[in-house]
Design a protein around this motif. Structure first.
Motif, PDB file in Angstrom:
ATOM      1  N   VAL A  32      -7.249   7.601  -4.474  1.00 59.70           N
ATOM      2  CA  VAL A  32      -8.003   6.357  -4.336  1.00 59.70           C
ATOM      3  C   VAL A  32      -8.590   6.220  -2.936  1.00 59.70           C
ATOM      4  O   VAL A  32      -9.693   5.727  -2.762  1.00 59.70           O
ATOM      5  CB  VAL A  32      -7.099   5.147  -4.655  1.00 59.70           C
ATOM      6  CG1 VAL A  32      -7.807   3.840  -4.356  1.00 59.70           C
ATOM      7  CG2 VAL A  32      -6.665   5.196  -6.111  1.00 59.70           C
ATOM      8  N   TRP A  33      -7.868   6.676  -1.929  1.00 57.53           N
ATOM      9  CA  TRP A  33      -8.261   6.455  -0.538  1.00 57.53           C
ATOM     10  C   TRP A  33      -8.806   7.723   0.088  1.00 57.53           C
ATOM     11  O   TRP A  33      -8.166   8.753   0.093  1.00 57.53           O
ATOM     12  CB  TRP A  33      -7.068   5.963   0.281  1.00 57.53           C
ATOM     13  CG  TRP A  33      -6.379   4.805  -0.343  1.00 57.53           C
ATOM     14  CD1 TRP A  33      -5.172   4.820  -0.980  1.00 57.53           C
ATOM     15  CD2 TRP A  33      -6.867   3.470  -0.445  1.00 57.53           C
ATOM     16  NE1 TRP A  33      -4.879   3.570  -1.459  1.00 57.53           N
ATOM     17  CE2 TRP A  33      -5.907   2.723  -1.147  1.00 57.53           C
ATOM     18  CE3 TRP A  33      -8.023   2.832  -0.014  1.00 57.53           C
ATOM     19  CZ2 TRP A  33      -6.053   1.372  -1.420  1.00 57.53           C
ATOM     20  CZ3 TRP A  33      -8.167   1.474  -0.288  1.00 57.53           C
ATOM     21  CH2 TRP A  33      -7.204   0.769  -0.968  1.00 57.53           C
TER      22      TRP A  33
ATOM     23  N   ALA B 160     -11.296  -3.708   1.362  1.00 56.39           N
ATOM     24  CA  ALA B 160     -11.466  -2.259   1.382  1.00 56.39           C
ATOM     25  C   ALA B 160     -12.918  -1.963   1.042  1.00 56.39           C
ATOM     26  O   ALA B 160     -13.541  -2.667   0.266  1.00 56.39           O
ATOM     27  CB  ALA B 160     -10.540  -1.599   0.377  1.00 56.39           C
TER      28      ALA B 160
ATOM     29  N   LEU C 283       0.826  -1.199   0.000  1.00 56.36           N
ATOM     30  CA  LEU C 283       0.000   0.000   0.000  1.00 56.36           C
ATOM     31  C   LEU C 283       0.869   1.261   0.000  1.00 56.36           C
ATOM     32  O   LEU C 283       0.560   2.237  -0.671  1.00 56.36           O
ATOM     33  CB  LEU C 283      -0.933  -0.002   1.207  1.00 56.36           C
ATOM     34  CG  LEU C 283      -1.901   1.155   1.333  1.00 56.36           C
ATOM     35  CD1 LEU C 283      -2.830   1.220   0.128  1.00 56.36           C
ATOM     36  CD2 LEU C 283      -2.716   1.019   2.604  1.00 56.36           C
TER      37      LEU C 283
ATOM     38  N   GLY D  17      -2.952   8.946  -4.314  1.00 57.18           N
ATOM     39  CA  GLY D  17      -3.656   9.304  -3.094  1.00 57.18           C
ATOM     40  C   GLY D  17      -5.139   9.553  -3.287  1.00 57.18           C
ATOM     41  O   GLY D  17      -5.898   9.594  -2.330  1.00 57.18           O
TER      42      GLY D  17
ATOM     43  N   TYR E 112       1.907   2.353  -3.396  1.00 55.42           N
ATOM     44  CA  TYR E 112       0.863   2.842  -4.289  1.00 55.42           C
ATOM     45  C   TYR E 112       0.753   4.345  -4.125  1.00 55.42           C
ATOM     46  O   TYR E 112       0.470   4.838  -3.047  1.00 55.42           O
ATOM     47  CB  TYR E 112      -0.471   2.155  -3.967  1.00 55.42           C
ATOM     48  CG  TYR E 112      -1.510   2.370  -5.033  1.00 55.42           C
ATOM     49  CD1 TYR E 112      -1.441   1.689  -6.235  1.00 55.42           C
ATOM     50  CD2 TYR E 112      -2.544   3.269  -4.840  1.00 55.42           C
ATOM     51  CE1 TYR E 112      -2.385   1.889  -7.213  1.00 55.42           C
ATOM     52  CE2 TYR E 112      -3.497   3.477  -5.822  1.00 55.42           C
ATOM     53  CZ  TYR E 112      -3.404   2.776  -7.012  1.00 55.42           C
ATOM     54  OH  TYR E 112      -4.337   2.989  -7.991  1.00 55.42           O
TER      55      TYR E 112
ATOM     56  N   LEU F  80      -7.552   5.954   5.444  1.00 44.50           N
ATOM     57  CA  LEU F  80      -6.871   4.701   5.750  1.00 44.50           C
ATOM     58  C   LEU F  80      -6.799   4.553   7.259  1.00 44.50           C
ATOM     59  O   LEU F  80      -6.447   5.494   7.969  1.00 44.50           O
ATOM     60  CB  LEU F  80      -5.457   4.694   5.174  1.00 44.50           C
ATOM     61  CG  LEU F  80      -5.346   4.669   3.659  1.00 44.50           C
ATOM     62  CD1 LEU F  80      -3.891   4.826   3.232  1.00 44.50           C
ATOM     63  CD2 LEU F  80      -5.913   3.372   3.114  1.00 44.50           C
TER      64      LEU F  80
END
Length: 77
Positions: free
Chosen positions: A41-42, A76, A33, A39, A36, A45
């Protein structure tokens, strides 16, 4: 530990066979993670400390004989 596949079948097999501890799987996933870079995408977290505390809590429940069919399966939402 090297995890080749990230599919659920592979994780379930690792956990069922007892060849990988949840903490080891968590370390591998957190490492991947961190690599990756997108940023967007999330939204949120869960902090690593919270993830590790939850993993410890679940391991204790499992050790008491509780049935946890999704134990160790990352996801997720």
């Amino acid at each position: 530990m090297a995890l080749g596949s990230l599919d659920l079948t592979a994780y379930a097999a690792l956990r069922h066979e007892g060849t990988a501890a949840l903490d080891e799987i968590l370390s591998v996933l957190l490492g991947r993670l961190s690599e990756y870079r997108d940023g967007a995408v999330w939204i949120f977290l869960v902090p690593e400390e919270d993830l590790r505390a939850q993993a410890k809590f679940l391991a204790q429940r499992l050790a008491k004989g509780e049935s946890l069919p999704l134990y160790g399966v990352p996801f997720a939402v």
